[in-house]
Motif scaffolding. Sequence first.
Motif, short mmCIF file in Angstrom:
data_model
loop_
_atom_site.label_atom_id
_atom_site.label_comp_id
_atom_site.label_asym_id
_atom_site.label_seq_id
_atom_site.Cartn_x
_atom_site.Cartn_y
_atom_site.Cartn_z
N PHE A 1 0.81 -1.22 0.00
CA PHE A 1 0.00 0.00 0.00
C PHE A 1 0.85 1.27 0.00
O PHE A 1 0.38 2.34 0.36
CB PHE A 1 -0.94 -0.01 1.21
N LYS A 2 2.10 1.12 -0.41
CA LYS A 2 2.99 2.28 -0.48
C LYS A 2 2.42 3.32 -1.43
O LYS A 2 2.03 3.02 -2.55
CB LYS A 2 4.38 1.83 -0.96
N GLY A 3 2.37 4.57 -0.97
CA GLY A 3 1.88 5.67 -1.82
C GLY A 3 0.37 5.80 -1.86
O GLY A 3 -0.16 6.57 -2.65
N ILE A 4 -0.34 5.06 -1.00
CA ILE A 4 -1.80 5.10 -0.96
C ILE A 4 -2.26 5.67 0.37
O ILE A 4 -1.86 5.17 1.43
CB ILE A 4 -2.39 3.69 -1.17
N ASN B 1 2.40 -1.92 -7.06
CA ASN B 1 2.99 -2.47 -5.84
C ASN B 1 2.87 -3.99 -5.81
O ASN B 1 3.81 -4.70 -5.43
CB ASN B 1 2.30 -1.88 -4.60
N LEU B 2 1.70 -4.49 -6.21
CA LEU B 2 1.48 -5.94 -6.20
C LEU B 2 2.41 -6.63 -7.19
O LEU B 2 3.01 -7.67 -6.86
CB LEU B 2 0.02 -6.25 -6.54
N LEU C 1 5.25 -9.45 -6.30
CA LEU C 1 5.25 -10.77 -6.94
C LEU C 1 6.59 -11.03 -7.63
O LEU C 1 7.12 -12.14 -7.56
CB LEU C 1 4.11 -10.86 -7.96
N ALA C 2 7.13 -10.00 -8.29
CA ALA C 2 8.44 -10.15 -8.93
C ALA C 2 9.53 -10.38 -7.89
O ALA C 2 10.43 -11.21 -8.08
CB ALA C 2 8.77 -8.92 -9.76
N LEU C 3 9.45 -9.66 -6.77
CA LEU C 3 10.43 -9.82 -5.70
C LEU C 3 10.36 -11.22 -5.11
O LEU C 3 11.39 -11.85 -4.81
CB LEU C 3 10.19 -8.77 -4.61
#
Length: 246
Positions: free
Chosen positions: A18-21, A136-137, A141-143
């Motif tokens: 939720f970064k930036g939200i 962000n999601l 997922l990539a991380l």
Amino acid sequence: MMDTSADELYLLQKHPLFKGIDVGGLDQLSNCFSFRFANFYKDEYLVLEGDPVTCVGLILSGTVLMEKSDLQGNNFFLTEIRKNELFGDAFIGSRVQSSTVNYRAMTDCHVLLFQYRDPRTFCRRNCRCHLVFSENLMYLLALKTRTFLAKVEILSTRSLRGRILRFLHIVEEYPDIIGLRGDRKQEKKLKKNQVFVPLTHTELAEYLGVNRSALVRELGRMKQENLLTWDKHVYTLISPETPETV
């Protein structure tokens, strides 16, 4: 409005998902993705193999085990999913898929569940919070994928010494990929050849897929051979030796 406490709202805002939200954005997301909080008791199953996966879970407290059942009905451990990590995300997509694993609560757990939706089906207003949430999601997922690849790389190293050195070198360069970001204040104090590992020897042995006694013995030999030293969670690499040379 999202039915949540101030503490839960604070936890959500701190999470990378939720970064930036802002609070208003969280309320919008809660409606679009049907946010709901749920509690699970130790050994209770969150998802069973074969269940349709309609929600992604974010663990706010506790630990969840990913298990696999064999043909005889025996369960065996695959991995632990801990606080602030996602579960069920491997099965998200434009169509509902069935889980190929069990998710079982290792401890009492408090989780946030949300229904995944294809980014193309977001609300017609094209709210900024939807775009940020989607970005962000996808990043998380990539991380997570890179984290699994790093572990495969480590476990593919044949010798225990090689695994230890490969692990330390990867943590030194990519702590977020390994998923072991520790105390940032402690990390700032580290010298160039030092690595902060927020794991006990027991936890490190489990990560490396070895017996704890074997790990401690090998660390002792490496210390005697002047390859490394350690003080609690800080490992100091003395020799320039790399995993490829062991």
